[in-house]
Write an enzyme that holds these catalytic residues in place. Structure first.
Site, short mmCIF file in Angstrom:
data_model
loop_
_atom_site.label_atom_id
_atom_site.label_comp_id
_atom_site.label_asym_id
_atom_site.label_seq_id
_atom_site.Cartn_x
_atom_site.Cartn_y
_atom_site.Cartn_z
N HIS A 136 0.82 -1.21 0.00
CA HIS A 136 0.00 0.00 0.00
C HIS A 136 0.86 1.27 0.00
O HIS A 136 0.62 2.20 -0.75
CB HIS A 136 -0.94 -0.01 1.21
CG HIS A 136 -1.58 1.31 1.46
ND1 HIS A 136 -1.16 2.15 2.48
CD2 HIS A 136 -2.56 1.97 0.80
CE1 HIS A 136 -1.88 3.26 2.44
NE2 HIS A 136 -2.73 3.18 1.44
N GLU A 167 2.14 1.90 -3.33
CA GLU A 167 1.13 2.51 -4.23
C GLU A 167 1.23 4.04 -4.15
O GLU A 167 1.18 4.75 -5.16
CB GLU A 167 -0.27 2.02 -3.83
CG GLU A 167 -1.42 2.68 -4.55
CD GLU A 167 -2.54 3.03 -3.58
OE1 GLU A 167 -2.82 4.23 -3.42
OE2 GLU A 167 -3.12 2.10 -2.95
N HIS A 168 1.38 4.58 -2.94
CA HIS A 168 1.56 6.04 -2.80
C HIS A 168 2.83 6.51 -3.51
O HIS A 168 2.86 7.56 -4.14
CB HIS A 168 1.67 6.41 -1.32
CG HIS A 168 0.37 6.41 -0.57
ND1 HIS A 168 -0.08 7.51 0.12
CD2 HIS A 168 -0.58 5.46 -0.40
CE1 HIS A 168 -1.23 7.22 0.70
NE2 HIS A 168 -1.56 5.98 0.40
N GLU A 172 -3.02 8.46 7.30
CA GLU A 172 -4.11 7.67 6.72
C GLU A 172 -4.53 6.57 7.69
O GLU A 172 -5.72 6.31 7.89
CB GLU A 172 -3.67 7.06 5.38
CG GLU A 172 -4.77 6.22 4.72
CD GLU A 172 -4.37 5.64 3.37
OE1 GLU A 172 -3.24 5.90 2.90
OE2 GLU A 172 -5.21 4.93 2.78
#
Lengths: 444, 440
Positions: A72, A75-76, A152
């Site tokens: 994840h 992905e950023h 997040e």
């Protein structure tokens, strides 16, 4: 299975694991580039726009031990620039061309997408192809983005008692299987991810042969293939790390967790069962679980709502869900919010009784038909949205289904019988495959 | 590949994407008081409907807050000769989806149906609007759900901040009150209150209907007549304009949470004034444009202080605001707000560049069709234009209006509206002293 996005706009993703209907159905064309990248094209000529998605066979499942959250986090980082595109610029180029972009990560996949005017398809293909091989990460960008990811995590998990409980329950349900690790990662492990770990992850996972391209919109398949050959087709095939061979460990007993958490105002009862998924089971079982979840807990005519909320007045709300789109074990959830003054024991006894009835006898013809009609119609409704269609094809293929599987889904649902539903309830909604969580306020 | 790449990006960025497509919007004759728009498209055998009636939460009596929301929640709980269960089964049997909700000014209905079930869908809708049953046990059930919803809101710092912001900014004006009520106000609502609210607000006068998809005008006219004909015309008067901002400055609601949430906002231009479109462009550059906006760039991308920050315009019938939100760890929330305020000051004083304006225009015009590419989105967008008081041809004129915005206009709006001295800020959560300097 949790799906996380790069920005808040992507949170509201209806996770559907199926497509098409008997009355109206999109038809996909399928290609394969020489370098092994799969291509799926679904024309929709109503508006001059396209939805372009690249799906990778990479997800939270592939996080190495000690580095949970790296798929994840990575992905950023895919937005942090290449040799040609400066950091943060990709989204701005897309926006300057009237497009929208975002990305999502789940346990099984990572996907990047743009929605844009059809004459900009080549542009987004060039941008997306570029970052499969040319990413250029700076220490500083990794460090700053790590703080964004930790924010997040605070937003999604730590600020929400149900987020905390859900994370703990999944960890308990899947035992050592990586589905038990949060996609976003444990905070302490996110902090262990630096530039070297990120680059290592990139080199071992990102390659055209590890991806599926899905394009839905105002285009013809041949044109998409031509553009894909000019862009993605120029990239060499690359060896990727084999996915870890993980087993689904056996469970021998129900796990029960009594959460006493700060900031809980509304107690809730949650149970999650480990059940077959569309990725690991054929023969109509996942389809029967979809019908089962609709009858058991899909809205105000469902058995759980009617029994607990309307008739016995034990709960304010109650329902069930089945998230069948997974490579390995899927989650089937049952939840209820007790009315003030109702004990968890009384609530749970009533829920168990509803489930026992479901497992004991097939559903009545009329309620069964209603559920099946709603599921099949949902697929005509899905044809109205390019985004929903692209999500459906992409998320299905990425867990191992074929286009034929996706398009034949309504026919398979139509073949489910009341006996199948009853059999699935008795075989899969069993306590030893379940984690039961009761969430209540911390004692003052 | 390098060569193809750069040329393509440069060439494309200079021209606006082509937008020509077959969208149509027509006005359809409907019973007196009803404004009906129709966008006909026969590819997919389904229809999407958006309906707005003058019955939002702003019409709640001060001691019965939550009345509009509770009434809306009961409209699919039985009507005519169908009790709650029978009504819902009738919808599900044909996969008809009808949802009722209360916004600030309007009670809204969204409906989705397969074409083959359109007659039955409109029949059920008509029953719900003209003959709702409002039975005592259904009222109790929905009231209990709303009370639980209030408790759940108390778990979420963003919701707590948002409610407190409206109260701080609008004070006693109806727009400042919680649309879902309070525990005391919900418990004070009686069946007679609900019936009276329905009689006054489920009316034809000021009703707006937008229908998109697989239906001909002739069939739609018949269905509109059957659905809305039985409703009275009624007489609903808009709430007065709020006079002044009740509370300027920053209010902090103490909460022991890891990540406080902040809402910040100030007055904005009314939807139908000439200031609105230039401010819309200005706001995209300041905080509305996601990763293209200055706030996202400064607060998230450069400093890693948040996962999300943004601002948006909210237009009500008699008020308009620009409002934003940000969440950040308790040691950094104040820094995030300081950066936001500094950016607002710079925005007001220095304005935007020609390039920022050009980029905003290509995004705002180029992305417009993305919000109109399905029947569901078209019905939703048209319904929004109707509530805003726009004309049926707005959808065809809107991009030219954005193209016509000048740098001088945007900078004038930045100065006029983005004034840090006019900010009302609410923080839900207790800020802590910064643990460490920001990442950069």
């Amino acid at each position: 299975m949790k799906t996380l996005g790069r920005s808040l706009a992507a949170i509201v993703v209806a996770f559907l694991s199926f497509a098409s209907t008997p009355s109206y159905a999109a038809k996909a064309s399928e290609f394969m580039l020489q370098n092994g990248m799969k291509i799926v094209v679904v024309p929709d000529h109503r508006a001059p726009v396209v939805t372009h998605m690249v799906w990778y066979y990479i997800g939270g499942m592939d996080d190495p031990p000690g580095l949970s959250g790296i798929a994840h986090f990575f992905e950023h980082l895919m937005f942090k620039g290449t040799q040609k595109i400066p950091p943060g610029e990709l989204s701005k180029i897309v926006a300057r061309n009237g497009g929208q972009d975002n990305a999502m990560t789940s346990h099984d996949f990572t996907t990047y997408f743009q929605r844009i005017a059809k004459d900009r398809l080549q542009l987004v293909m060039e941008l997306e192809a570029d970052r499969i091989v040319n990413l250029n990460l700076s220490e500083e960008n990794v460090r700053t983005e790590r703080e964004v990811v930790r924010e997040e995590r605070r937003t999604r998990i730590e600020s929400d008692p149900n987020g905390i409980a859900g994370e703990q329950m999944s960890a308990a349900l899947h035992l050592s299987h990586p589905y038990g690790r949060p996609v976003i990662g444990w905070d302490a492990e996110i902090q262990n991810i630096g530039r070297p770990e990120a680059i290592d992850f990139y080199q071992h996972h990102y390659a055209p042969n590890n991806a599926v391209l899905v394009v839905v919109g105002d285009v013809e398949p041949a044109e998409v293939l031509r553009l894909a050959e000019m862009t993605y087709g120029q990239l060499p095939r690359r060896e990727v790390a084999p996915r870890a061979k993980v087993v689904v460990p056996p469970r021998y007993a129900e796990t029960r967790i009594d959460f006493k958490l700060p900031n809980v105002q509304l107690p809730s009862f949650n149970r999650v069962y480990r059940v077959p998924s569309y990725g690991n089971t054929k023969d109509g079982i996942p389809e029967s679980l979809d019908v089962l979840s609709t009858i058991l807990g899909g809205g105000p005519t469902s058995r759980l709502y009617r029994t607990l909320v309307v008739e016995k007045r034990l709960a304010v709300n109650a329902g069930a869900y089945y998230q069948g789109g997974a490579r390995h074990a899927a989650e089937f959830g049952v939840y209820a919010v007790p009315r003030p003054g109702v004990s968890f024991d009384a609530l749970e006894a009533a829920i168990d009784e509803v489930i026992a009835t479901m497992a004991a006898t097939p559903p009545a013809a009329e309620e069964f038909e209603r559920a099946r009609t709603r599921l099949v119609a949902a697929h005509t409704y899905e044809q109205d949205s390019q985004y929903a269609l692209a999500m459906d094809y992409g998320s299905s293929l990425i867990v191992g289904m074929t286009i034929a599987d996706v398009e034949d889904w309504p026919n398979r649902v139509a073949k489910v019988t009341p006996e199948d539903v009853h059999r699935s309830a008795s075989e899969y909604l069993i306590k030893k495959e379940a984690v039961t969580g009761r969430v209540s306020p911390e004692a003052p | 590949m390098n060569a193809i790449f750069k040329t393509a990006i440069l060439a494309l960025a200079m021209t606006a994407p082509s937008l020509a497509y077959a969208l149509t919007v027509k006005t359809v004759p409907a019973p007196q008081g009803v404004e009906a728009w129709h966008s006909e498209e026969h590819t997919i055998p389904m229809i999407a409907v958006s309906i707005s009636l003058q019955g939002g939460t702003a019409y709640d009596p001060a001691d019965k807050l939550g009345l509009a929301s509770l009434t809306a929640s009961l409209l699919d709980e039985g009507a005519g000769d169908l009790n709650s269960a029978a009504f819902k089964e009738a919808m599900e049997k044909r996969a008809i989806r009808i949802g009722f909700g209360a916004g600030r000014d309007y009670l809204t209905v969204t409906m989705t149906t397969l074409t083959e079930n359109a007659d039955e869908a409109f029949r059920l809708l008509g029953l719900a609007l003209s003959q709702p049953r409002f039975e005592e046990n259904d009222i109790e059930r929905m009231r209990a759900q709303m009370l639980a919803g209030l408790q759940q809101d108390e778990e979420d710092p963003s919701t707590i901040a948002s409610k407190a912001w409206s109260a701080a900014y609008f004070g006693d004006h109806p727009y400042g009150r919680p649309g879902d009520g309070t525990e005391a106000s919900l418990n004070a609502i009686t069946a007679d209150d609900i019936k009276a609210f329905a009689r006054a607000h489920l009316v034809r006068g000021g009703a707006k209907v937008a229908v998109a998809g697989d239906i001909t005008e002739a069939r739609l006219r018949t269905l509109l007549q059957q659905t809305f004909g039985p409703l009275p015309v009624g007489n609903v008067v808009a709430v007065p304009r709020p006079q002044t901002i009740a509370k300027l400055g920053t209010e902090t609601i103490a909460l022991n949470v890891p990540q406080p949430a902040a809402i910040f906002g100030l007055p904005g231009p009314m939807r139908l004034t000439p200031d609105f479109i230039p401010t819309f462009v200005a706001n995209y550059i300041f905080g509305g444009g996601g990763f293209a906006s200055r706030l996202m760039e400064e607060v998230r991308e450069k400093r890693g202080l948040t996962y999300g920050i943004g601002t948006g315009q909210e237009d009500m019938r008699t008020a308009a605001i620009v409002r934003g939100s940000v969440e950040s760890e308790k040691g950094t929330i104040l820094t995030a707000l300081e950066v936001t305020k500094a950016e607002m000051t710079r925005f007001a004083n220095e304005g935007v560049t020609e390039k920022e304006l050009a980029d905003a225009k290509t995004y705002l015009t180029g992305s417009f069709p993305l919000g109109l590419d399905s029947n569901g989105k078209i019905a939703g967008a048209l319904g929004g234009y109707q509530r805003a008081g726009l004309a049926p041809d707005y959808v065809f004129k809107r991009n030219a209006m954005i193209e016509a915005v000048t740098l001088a206009q945007v900078n004038a709006m930045a100065k006029k509206y983005y004034d840090v001295n006019k900010l009302t800020i609410v923080i839900a959560g207790t800020p802590a002293p910064a643990a460490a300097a920001p990442a950069r």
